[in-house]
Write an enzyme that holds these catalytic residues in place. Structure first.
Site, short mmCIF file in Angstrom:
data_model
loop_
_atom_site.label_atom_id
_atom_site.label_comp_id
_atom_site.label_asym_id
_atom_site.label_seq_id
_atom_site.Cartn_x
_atom_site.Cartn_y
_atom_site.Cartn_z
N HIS A 37 0.86 -1.18 0.00
CA HIS A 37 0.00 0.00 0.00
C HIS A 37 0.90 1.23 0.00
O HIS A 37 1.88 1.28 0.74
CB HIS A 37 -0.87 -0.04 1.26
N ARG B 66 -6.67 10.18 0.25
CA ARG B 66 -6.51 10.66 -1.13
C ARG B 66 -7.86 10.77 -1.84
O ARG B 66 -8.09 11.67 -2.63
CB ARG B 66 -5.55 9.74 -1.90
#
Ligand code: FAD
Length: 630
Positions: free
Chosen positions: A241, A261
């Protein structure tokens, strides 16, 4: 009487035994119970504490509540593109088609989701998903999912065995007939006889030094299945990740959800550059914003120059974003502690210009409550005002037990089923965020349904004393073994260091060959580990046994990664930096245990995708059929 004879142990009999009480195990157990068979559910920790509880961002399902254009076809195509077309297309199809029903079912069972203004389940943007698709509860979706499944599950009348670790699957001929384990607290052994067994033990992250995964993720299900004769596929594909915490050292690896995000967070290097704009892969070019304004408008779900805004490059697939971060750090543009910056300030500033009453602190605390607390408590950073420092962390394994797409039964061991992160196929080379929680619901339900069916159609197998005895002797030999001169924690630590350095985000043949040699040596050392003390409350003893699983999965990852001489999704090879589709675009790696006990390897060709599904892909891919499917 022989003290190791199986009659001495606490014994339970069930039609279906589910090993693992995360989202997949609970959903499987619920379905099997609903089919009217007796179900036992075993877990290493307390019920409700499984790793699923940590999931943050949401559950991907094409409910089309926020964007009416979404449907299963778009979700299917997104999943296949994300997996770089080496997914099991049938699983991806079932997953995309059935996820909305599974999420609505969860809602009917009491899950409290965030809501749209008109009261429907709210959905958020996530990497690789064309439309806002993640049903969520703030950034605590896993907690709500586990709570709901657990509440629903215990009313079904299943028996739950907590703080109990399974160390062996038992077999009668080819088929599975039970499992053997110990209670973690007192170290007492326990025997389960079962007509069908469902593995739902989660991932393997603890094979690496930097990971978002909890202590439970030691690859137990992968290893149990492998040693029982099942095949593992796609083990080279590990998802790193892009955003884990990097500072302070004690929290390195803890996840920073992609939701940051998705809500407008920007990645910047130490020069202040939003570097993701400079590296958008060709197959995502038409779907990705090439300027900040458009990226921010996408977050709000608005238009840009008359057209729907495209997603910001921070929401490209995880494999790609992680590699871009590694590049920035390697080339000296990283943050002080070896990551990059993730900041919310730019989006807040832009919002304030549109709407002067926008209150950034309030907004982020509501949208990302766990992240706010995580950084405040663990890093003394106020994310509403300060940038976060983030870097890649080992997060998810795409590879796992090879199972039938419709039933989830192992290809080689009748009566053995697997679902959730310990099974493989649906994600191909890379998983899209949010697709795991929906996978747990969709394929977990299927595993439970077909395990119950198998149990109804087959009589119980015979449990053999010699297998139980061997497992008990093996477990106990670690305690104060006279020739034991190794500390289990040290061996685990050395393995994690080695996997991180030699079979990590960026891989090379010579390093991985070295790792394979290192794994051989660690196997030797693992045979000599010694647990000090007795069986009660003894994590050192547990670690002695976990090593067997960690080494098995590490070897599988390394062997498969060496064989795939290309870069695709979760596998990036510095020596083969491109995709080699003619050679590797239509095949999966398979490992299994040979008759001599050594790991075997072969390639397996992916079955041809039916024409109607190819049409769906072409429709969603600017009219083009990807080379892998041609
Ligand atoms: C921090 C974080 C955030 C995430 N956020 C998201 C997200 O927003 N959306 C998404 O889709 N995915 C997310 N993921 C991924 C997702 O949470 C996992 O892939 C998923 O929860 C795995 O579920 P599972 O049921 O397969 O396993 P788990 O939930 O890990 O459950 C495994 C179970 O098996 C038991 N077990 C293991 N070994 C044994 C054994 N030997 N004997 C007995 N029991 C055993 C454990 O005790 C546990 O009960 C996230 C992952 C992390 C780490």
């Amino acid at each position: 009487m022989d003290t190791f004879a199986m009659d001495n142990y606490e014994t339970h009999e069930h039609d279906v035994l589910v090993i693992g009480a995360g989202g997949a195990g609970l959903r499987a157990a619920i379905e099997a119970s609903a089919a009217g068979v007796s179900v036992g559910l075993v877990c290493k920790s307390l019920l409700g504490k499984a790793h699923t509880v940590m999931a943050e961002g949401g559950i991907a399902a094409a409910l089309a509540n926020v964007d009416a254009r979404d449907n299963w076809k778009v979700h299917f195509a997104d999943t296949m593109r994300g997996g770089q077309y080496v997914n099991n297309w049938r699983m991806a199809q079932l997953h995309a088609q059935e996820a909305p029903a599974r999420v609505r079912e969860l809602e009917a069972w009491g899950a409290v989701f965030d809501r749209t203004r008109d009261g429907r389940i709210l959905q958020r943007n996530f990497g690789g998903h064309k439309y806002p698709r993640l049903a969520h509860v703030g950034d605590r979706t896993g907690l709500e999912m586990i709570r709901t499944l657990q509440d629903h599950g215990i009313h079904q009348g299943m028996s739950v065995y907590m703080e109990c670790t399974i160390i062996r699957l038992l077999k009668d001929g080819d088929r599975v007939c039970g499992a053997f384990g110990y209670y973690r607290e007192r170290g007492r052994f326990v025997l389960f006889k079962a007509k069908a067994v469902v593995l739902a033990t989660g991932g393997i992250g603890r094979a690496y030094k930097v990971t978002s995964n909890s202590w439970e993720y030691t690859g137990d299900g992968h290893s149990l299945a492998y040693h029982a004769g099942a095949e593992l596929i796609d083990m080279e594909f590990i998802q790193f990740h892009p955003t884990g915490m990097v500072w302070p050292p004690s929290v390195r690896g803890i996840l920073v959800t992609e939701g940051v995000r998705g809500e407008g967070g920007c990645l910047r290097n130490n020069k202040g550059e939003r570097f993701m704009f400079g590296d958008i892969p060709p197959n995502y070019k038409t779907q990705t914003a090439d300027n900040e304004e458009e990226g921010f408008l996408y977050v709000l779900g608005e238009k840009f120059q008359g057209k729907d805004a495209r997603r910001p490059p921070e929401l490209l697939t995880r494999d790609h974003v992680a590699r871009c971060i590694v590049r920035e750090v390697k080339q000296g543009r990283g943050s002080p502690h070896g990551g990059v910056f993730l900041e919310l300030e730019s989006f807040a500033h832009w919002m304030k210009q549109r709407n002067p009453s926008f209150n950034a602190a309030e907004h982020w605390k509501k949208k990302l409550p766990s992240m706010y607390h995580q950084f405040k408590e663990l890093g003394n950073v106020d994310i509403t005002k300060q940038p976060m420092e983030v870097g890649p962390t080992t997060h998810y394994v795409m590879g796992g037990v090879r199972v039938d797409s419709d039933t989830q039964m192992s290809s080689r061991v009748p009566g053995l089923f697997a679902c959730g992160e310990c099974a493989a196929g649906i994600n191909g080379a890379n998983r899209l965020g949010g697709n795991s929680l929906s996978d747990l619901l969709v394929l977990g339900k299927r595993a439970g349904e077909f395990a119950a069916k198998y149990a109804k159609e087959h009589p119980a197998g015979q449990v053999h004393n010699d297998q139980v005895e061997e497992a008990a002797r093996w477990a106990l030999h670690f305690i104060d073994q006279p020739e034991g001169d190794e500390n289990p924690y040290k061996v685990q630590h050395d393995l994690q260091d080695m996997m991180q350095d030699l079979v990590g985000i960026v891989r090379k043949e010579d390093e991985m060959v070295r790792a394979l040699g290192g794994i051989g040596q660690l196997w030797e050392r693992a045979r000599r580990v010694r647990a000090v003390g007795n069986r009660e409350y003894n994590p050192g003893w547990h670690t002695c046994m976990d090593l067997h699983n960690l080494l098995t999965v590490s070897e599988a990852v390394t062997r498969a990664a060496i064989e795939r001489k290309e870069s695709r999704g979760g596998q990036f090879r510095d020596d083969y930096p491109r995709k080699d589709t003619p050679q590797y675009g239509k095949v999966n790696t398979v490992v299994w245990k040979g008759p001599d006990g050594r790991m075997q390897f072969r390639w397996e060709r992916i079955p041809e995708m039916p024409a109607e599904l190819k049409e769906v892909i072409v429709e969603q891919n600017d009219g083009k059929l990807p080379e892998e499917l041609a």
